[in-house]
Design a protein around this motif. Structure first.
Motif, PDB file in Angstrom:
ATOM      1  N   LYS A 198       0.832  -1.209   0.000  1.00 62.55           N
ATOM      2  CA  LYS A 198       0.000   0.000   0.000  1.00 62.55           C
ATOM      3  C   LYS A 198       0.865   1.257   0.000  1.00 62.55           C
ATOM      4  CE  LYS A 198      -4.003  -2.086   2.265  1.00 62.55           C
ATOM      5  NZ  LYS A 198      -4.803  -2.202   3.515  1.00 62.55           N
ATOM      6  N   THR A 199       1.964   1.196   0.720  1.00 60.86           N
ATOM      7  CA  THR A 199       2.875   2.349   0.762  1.00 60.86           C
ATOM      8  C   THR A 199       3.475   2.607  -0.615  1.00 60.86           C
ATOM      9  OG1 THR A 199       3.424   1.894   3.074  1.00 60.86           O
ATOM     10  CG2 THR A 199       4.947   3.307   1.841  1.00 60.86           C
ATOM     11  N   LEU A 200       3.914   1.520  -1.276  1.00 66.24           N
ATOM     12  CA  LEU A 200       4.501   1.667  -2.612  1.00 66.24           C
ATOM     13  C   LEU A 200       3.478   2.142  -3.637  1.00 66.24           C
ATOM     14  CD1 LEU A 200       6.739  -1.541  -2.754  1.00 66.24           C
ATOM     15  CD2 LEU A 200       7.521   0.827  -2.553  1.00 66.24           C
ATOM     16  N   ALA A 201       2.207   1.760  -3.418  1.00 65.09           N
ATOM     17  CA  ALA A 201       1.158   2.143  -4.357  1.00 65.09           C
ATOM     18  C   ALA A 201       0.722   3.595  -4.166  1.00 65.09           C
ATOM     19  CB  ALA A 201      -0.037   1.208  -4.205  1.00 65.09           C
ATOM     20  N   GLU A 202       1.015   4.150  -3.010  1.00 66.41           N
ATOM     21  CA  GLU A 202       0.636   5.548  -2.747  1.00 66.41           C
ATOM     22  C   GLU A 202       1.440   6.501  -3.616  1.00 66.41           C
ATOM     23  OE1 GLU A 202       1.333   6.158   1.361  1.00 66.41           O
ATOM     24  OE2 GLU A 202      -0.476   5.110   2.025  1.00 66.41           O
ATOM     25  N   GLU A 203       0.849   7.645  -3.858  1.00 69.14           N
ATOM     26  CA  GLU A 203       1.573   8.688  -4.584  1.00 69.14           C
ATOM     27  C   GLU A 203       2.767   9.140  -3.753  1.00 69.14           C
ATOM     28  OE1 GLU A 203       1.262  10.616  -7.679  1.00 69.14           O
ATOM     29  OE2 GLU A 203       0.449   8.633  -8.061  1.00 69.14           O
ATOM     30  N   PRO A 204       3.930   9.259  -4.354  1.00 72.20           N
ATOM     31  CA  PRO A 204       5.097   9.721  -3.597  1.00 72.20           C
ATOM     32  C   PRO A 204       4.986  11.200  -3.249  1.00 72.20           C
ATOM     33  CG  PRO A 204       5.619   9.588  -5.923  1.00 72.20           C
ATOM     34  CD  PRO A 204       4.232   9.033  -5.769  1.00 72.20           C
ATOM     35  N   GLU A 205       5.837  11.649  -2.362  1.00 71.24           N
ATOM     36  CA  GLU A 205       5.905  13.062  -2.011  1.00 71.24           C
ATOM     37  C   GLU A 205       6.197  13.912  -3.246  1.00 71.24           C
ATOM     38  OE1 GLU A 205       6.190  16.175   1.040  1.00 71.24           O
ATOM     39  OE2 GLU A 205       5.636  14.062   1.234  1.00 71.24           O
ATOM     40  N   LEU A 206       7.011  13.360  -4.136  1.00 75.86           N
ATOM     41  CA  LEU A 206       7.479  14.139  -5.280  1.00 75.86           C
ATOM     42  C   LEU A 206       7.954  13.198  -6.384  1.00 75.86           C
ATOM     43  CD1 LEU A 206       8.431  16.998  -6.339  1.00 75.86           C
ATOM     44  CD2 LEU A 206      10.581  16.566  -5.188  1.00 75.86           C
ATOM     45  N   LYS A 207       7.590  13.496  -7.636  1.00 72.88           N
ATOM     46  CA  LYS A 207       8.096  12.748  -8.785  1.00 72.88           C
ATOM     47  C   LYS A 207       9.035  13.667  -9.562  1.00 72.88           C
ATOM     48  CE  LYS A 207       4.138  11.548 -10.696  1.00 72.88           C
ATOM     49  NZ  LYS A 207       3.085  11.925  -9.754  1.00 72.88           N
ATOM     50  N   MET A 208      10.273  13.217  -9.742  1.00 71.18           N
ATOM     51  CA  MET A 208      11.279  14.019 -10.424  1.00 71.18           C
ATOM     52  C   MET A 208      11.710  13.325 -11.707  1.00 71.18           C
ATOM     53  SD  MET A 208      13.707  15.020  -7.194  1.00 71.18           S
ATOM     54  CE  MET A 208      13.884  13.279  -6.792  1.00 71.18           C
ATOM     55  N   ALA A 209      11.608  14.001 -12.826  1.00 66.52           N
ATOM     56  CA  ALA A 209      12.134  13.472 -14.082  1.00 66.52           C
ATOM     57  C   ALA A 209      13.580  13.923 -14.224  1.00 66.52           C
ATOM     58  CB  ALA A 209      11.315  13.960 -15.261  1.00 66.52           C
ATOM     59  N   ILE A 210      14.470  12.969 -14.482  1.00 63.37           N
ATOM     60  CA  ILE A 210      15.896  13.267 -14.655  1.00 63.37           C
ATOM     61  C   ILE A 210      16.166  13.264 -16.154  1.00 63.37           C
ATOM     62  CG2 ILE A 210      18.208  12.709 -13.836  1.00 63.37           C
ATOM     63  CD1 ILE A 210      16.046  12.957 -11.613  1.00 63.37           C
ATOM     64  N   VAL A 211      16.341  14.424 -16.748  1.00 65.87           N
ATOM     65  CA  VAL A 211      16.474  14.495 -18.201  1.00 65.87           C
ATOM     66  C   VAL A 211      17.785  15.189 -18.584  1.00 65.87           C
ATOM     67  CG1 VAL A 211      13.970  14.571 -18.497  1.00 65.87           C
ATOM     68  CG2 VAL A 211      15.256  16.701 -18.458  1.00 65.87           C
TER      69      VAL A 211
END
Length: 451
Positions: free
Chosen positions: A176-189
């Motif tokens: 359930k923790t892994l399925a939750e939305e994270p605090e922040l999604k960062m794209a590394i480009v």
């Protein structure tokens, strides 16, 4: 980790990536007829019935990599096997058993873990009579599948669930923790070989991505979850981008498309530059994509240890960015050395800070005070013998902060004055380092007279 790992292994080009995408219900791993497309471990969290587990795609066993990364790919495969709870041994139902299949079988025979043999590419029942030959590979259950014909999808999932061990303590909570939305999604480009995967590995504190001096090692966009100070984050490692006319094949084209998609689904974009290289047209193209999507961004100058050896300074790079990206002067700059983990935590903290700015909402009263002060300091010039008038401003959205200013006639306001107003909003409101969308809206008949 308490969540089980279902690892997909097999020789090259038997459809391992297709099976992952098929079961996940979306494009997770790049698929191409070229053998050896998958290099890193690519995973997807599944929730079926009442069980959470991660399905992991791996590179083809026995591939001779075109970029001489065979040893690195092999190490990634072995790590996945070592961490596996269940192994799916995928073979090709059309070609039958091959010598390389026997090599894979011999390797897996020494691994004491539950297994299934998945006979893929069985598009019709014509191959059913020939599947007995695969029994010689291992004394385990055989399942026929065809991604193309959508055959055996449910049977494969039932087979996986039947050999998963009983749920471990904490498995459900962790799932359930892994399925939750994270605090922040960062794209590394960034363009190729600027150190994106090295940065990801430093965050994950493991060799999740293949790191090599060969440009273009990463071919998939890979989500890597990590924790810092008790908070969960996702870093999206994207394929390195180069000029469109330099794209070598379909695989790299898909990588380019996925890099741009990663920008769109990220909360913050970390735009990587190499301290030893100049800014390129590819960098500018990526920045256009970031700007078009109004994404909060950080310019990340990596390999700063080498930059210092070349006599570079933060001031010089700051000026360089201002001159190269004139409309992106609000973007903060970070200087890191990923291979030594230097300044990485500070970079994540900065990413959190600008993400918070992007979600800020200011009151209408505060916004209109700033608007009136801006008009007082620099009123818009009369145009077409009419006086431009601003009636009120309101913030209508966040991520990005979006401000609408009601005016008497949009055409009376020059682009330079709109830029001035945008600058004042940025200066006087809590949006100093993030993109702002500003719209002027003319009055309608329902609004009444201009005066």
């Amino acid at each position: 980790m308490s969540v089980p790992k279902v690892v997909i292994v097999g020789r090259p080009n038997v459809g391992k990536s297709s099976i992952l995408n098929w079961q996940a219900g979306r494009l997770v791993s790049v698929v191409d007829p070229t053998a050896g497309v998958t290099r890193d471990r690519v995973g997807h969290l599944m929730f079926v019935g009442d069980r959470y587990f991660e399905m992991i795609d791996t590179g083809g066993i026995g591939i001779v990599d075109s970029d001489d990364l065979s040893e690195d790919i092999e190490r990634q495969i072995q790590t996945a096997i070592d961490q596996a709870t269940v192994i799916l041994f995928v073979v090709d139902g059309i070609t039958g058993v091959t010598p390389l299949d026997r090599v894979v079988a011999e390797r897996l025979r020494k691994v004491d873990k539950p297994k299934l043999i998945v006979i893929n590419k069985c598009d019709s029942t014509k191959t059913d009579a020939e599947i007995h030959e695969f029994h010689a590979l291992a004394p385990v259950e055989l399942l026929q599948t065809s991604v193309r014909a959508n055959r055996g999808r449910d049977d494969l999932m039932k087979g996986i669930l039947s050999i998963l061990p009983p749920p471990a303590e904490g498995e459900d909570l962790e799932g359930k923790t892994l399925a939750e939305e994270p605090e922040l999604k960062m794209a590394i480009v960034g363009r190729r070989n600027v150190g994106k995967s090295t940065f990801i590995n430093a965050l994950a504190e493991t060799e999740r991505m293949i790191v090599s001096e060969i440009a273009g090692t990463t071919r998939d966009s890979v989500d890597v979850r990590f924790e810092l100070d008790g908070k969960s984050f996702v870093a999206i490692d994207t394929p390195g981008v180069r000029k469109r006319k330099s794209l070598a094949n379909d695989i790299e084209f898909y990588g380019l498309v996925r890099a741009t998609k990663s920008i769109r689904r990220a909360d913050v974009v970390l735009m990587f530059f190499d301290a030893t290289q100049t800014i390129s047209q590819v960098d500018k193209k990526l920045m256009e994509e970031i700007q078009d999507n109004s994404k909060p961004c950080i310019f990340v100058v990596n390999k700063w240890d080498l930059g210092l050896e070349l006599g570079q300074t933060t001031e010089k790079w700051g000026k360089y960015f201002e001159n190269s990206f004139k409309s992106m002067r609000h973007v903060p700059v970070a200087f890191i050395t990923a291979k030594d983990s230097h300044n990485i935590k500070q970079l994540i903290n900065l990413a959190q800070s600008i993400f918070k700015q992007a979600r800020e909402r200011v009151s209408t009263g505060q916004l209109n005070r700033v608007l009136q002060e801006a008009i007082k300091d620099n009123p818009p010039h009369i145009a077409k013998n009419r006086a431009p008038k601003c009636f009120f401003a309101t913030q209508v959205a966040v991520q990005p902060p979006t401000i609408v200013v009601k005016v008497n006639d949009v055409e009376l306001f020059s682009p330079s004055w709109e830029r001035y107003l945008l600058g004042r909003f940025r200066e006087d409101l809590p949006f100093k380092e993030v993109p702002i969308r500003l719209y002027l809206r003319g009055k309608t008949k329902e609004d009444g007279d201009d005066e």
